[in-house]
Design a protein around this motif. Structure first.
Motif, PDB file in Angstrom:
ATOM      1  N   SER A  60       0.911   3.885  -3.151  1.00 10.24           N
ATOM      2  CA  SER A  60       0.476   5.176  -2.832  1.00 10.24           C
ATOM      3  C   SER A  60       1.735   6.171  -3.121  1.00 10.24           C
ATOM      4  CB  SER A  60       0.267   5.413  -1.507  1.00 10.24           C
ATOM      5  OG  SER A  60       1.099   4.928  -0.439  1.00 10.24           O
ATOM      6  N   LEU A 101      -2.932  -0.007  -6.149  1.00 11.64           N
ATOM      7  CA  LEU A 101      -3.644   0.416  -4.886  1.00 11.64           C
ATOM      8  C   LEU A 101      -4.765  -0.758  -4.401  1.00 11.64           C
ATOM      9  CD1 LEU A 101      -3.937   4.167  -5.097  1.00 11.64           C
ATOM     10  CD2 LEU A 101      -2.589   3.212  -3.597  1.00 11.64           C
ATOM     11  N   ALA A 102      -5.418  -1.298  -5.384  1.00 15.07           N
ATOM     12  CA  ALA A 102      -6.578  -2.106  -5.369  1.00 15.07           C
ATOM     13  C   ALA A 102      -6.065  -3.447  -4.874  1.00 15.07           C
ATOM     14  CB  ALA A 102      -7.627  -2.021  -6.155  1.00 15.07           C
ATOM     15  N   ALA A 103      -4.982  -3.895  -5.344  1.00 20.31           N
ATOM     16  CA  ALA A 103      -4.496  -5.130  -5.495  1.00 20.31           C
ATOM     17  C   ALA A 103      -4.189  -5.624  -3.923  1.00 20.31           C
ATOM     18  CB  ALA A 103      -3.410  -5.411  -6.219  1.00 20.31           C
ATOM     19  N   TRP A 159      -8.610  -8.876   1.612  1.00 25.22           N
ATOM     20  CA  TRP A 159      -9.822  -9.040   1.790  1.00 25.22           C
ATOM     21  C   TRP A 159     -10.269 -10.536   1.287  1.00 25.22           C
ATOM     22  CZ3 TRP A 159     -12.729  -4.180  -0.442  1.00 25.22           C
ATOM     23  CH2 TRP A 159     -12.695  -3.409   0.522  1.00 25.22           C
ATOM     24  N   PRO A 216      -4.256   3.123  -9.877  1.00 29.94           N
ATOM     25  CA  PRO A 216      -5.334   2.452  -8.851  1.00 29.94           C
ATOM     26  C   PRO A 216      -5.388   1.093  -8.944  1.00 29.94           C
ATOM     27  CG  PRO A 216      -5.977   4.318 -10.713  1.00 29.94           C
ATOM     28  CD  PRO A 216      -4.814   4.048 -10.905  1.00 29.94           C
ATOM     29  N   GLY A 217      -5.074   0.289 -10.000  1.00 32.08           N
ATOM     30  CA  GLY A 217      -5.091  -0.995  -9.959  1.00 32.08           C
ATOM     31  C   GLY A 217      -4.131  -1.616  -8.765  1.00 32.08           C
ATOM     32  N   LEU A 258       0.820  -1.256   0.107  1.00 35.94           N
ATOM     33  CA  LEU A 258       0.024   0.057  -0.014  1.00 35.94           C
ATOM     34  C   LEU A 258       0.916   1.087  -0.021  1.00 35.94           C
ATOM     35  CD1 LEU A 258      -3.150   0.251  -0.031  1.00 35.94           C
ATOM     36  CD2 LEU A 258      -2.992   0.735   2.547  1.00 35.94           C
ATOM     37  N   VAL A 282      -5.394  -4.486  -1.322  1.00 35.46           N
ATOM     38  CA  VAL A 282      -6.518  -4.545  -0.341  1.00 35.46           C
ATOM     39  C   VAL A 282      -7.441  -5.684  -0.635  1.00 35.46           C
ATOM     40  CG1 VAL A 282      -8.666  -3.327  -0.043  1.00 35.46           C
ATOM     41  CG2 VAL A 282      -6.457  -2.135  -0.283  1.00 35.46           C
ATOM     42  N   LEU A 283      -7.642  -5.944  -2.044  1.00 30.40           N
ATOM     43  CA  LEU A 283      -8.369  -7.163  -2.535  1.00 30.40           C
ATOM     44  C   LEU A 283      -7.867  -8.487  -2.007  1.00 30.40           C
ATOM     45  CD1 LEU A 283      -9.094  -6.129  -6.098  1.00 30.40           C
ATOM     46  CD2 LEU A 283     -10.667  -6.092  -4.082  1.00 30.40           C
TER      47      LEU A 283
END
Length: 213
Positions: free
Chosen positions: A74, A95-97, A103, A92-93, A70, A99-100
């Motif tokens: 960032s 950043l999302a990776a 999760w 953006p991808g 992260l 997190v996903l």
């Protein structure tokens, strides 16, 4: 004022720009911010007493990898938003990776756990202080990241402020890992993320005022 006069005025006293100036500013900002966060942790919190044993556990490194990824994503976002006209593209991808990923691990962990254990895995023992402690430890990097970005040329100020805030939150979370006893993926995926989103929101709110040039 004529355009030529304005260009001449802006160029007066301008010297050669050092290579990788933006990277140098952010490297300095992260170093000083992390040092400030470490000093805050030493003064107000402490290292977890079983840190040596925790270093042998895979989930400790999963937690560290989550916030490190992260932070890296960032940082790229902040670097790109510090320059006018540079697109975020794949950021953006990136950043999302993480997190996903955390999760997904959290869902698997909860699915395999007994029903009675799911609340424990999600809330842990420190859910009520974790996000605020991460936000507190993010303050030094928030200040230095805003300084780094202010000295460049951001144009999307609200988005740039959010990126600087997310970077600060991730650095704060990295330092917090050395104190936090929580190891569950559901806890990390929610409460750690919430902690990083607090400075992100503050950065988005204050970015137009702090980054105006």
């Amino acid at each position: 004022m004529k355009t030529e006069d304005l260009v001449t005025m802006l160029a007066t006293g301008a010297g050669a720009v050092r290579p990788n100036q933006a990277a140098r500013r952010y490297a300095s900002a992260i170093a000083w911010g992390a040092l400030g966060a470490a000093l805050l942790m030493a003064a107000l919190l402490s290292l977890r007493p079983d840190l040596a044993a925790a270093l042998l556990l895979p989930m400790f490194w999963v937690k560290l990898a989550f916030v490190a990824c992260l932070a890296a994503a960032s940082l790229v976002a902040a670097l790109r938003l510090s320059r006018p006209g540079v697109r975020l593209a794949w950021v953006p991808g990136a950043l999302a990776a993480p997190v996903l990923a955390i999760w997904l691990l959290a869902v698997i962990t909860l699915a395999r756990a007994d029903a009675a254990q799911r609340a424990v895995l999600f809330f842990g023992d420190t859910w009520d202080v974790c996000p605020f402690l991460i936000a507190m430890l993010s303050v030094p990097t928030f200040v230095t990241a805003m300084w780094a970005m202010k000295g460049l040329a951001p144009t999307r100020l609200r988005l740039a402020g959010a990126a600087a805030g997310l970077l600060a939150g991730a650095v704060g979370a990295l330092v917090y890992c050395l104190h936090c006893p929580e190891m569950g993926a559901p806890f990390i995926g929610f409460w750690y993320l919430l902690g990083t989103l607090i400075p992100t929101s503050v950065g988005a709110l204050l970015g137009p005022q702090l980054l105006r040039w």
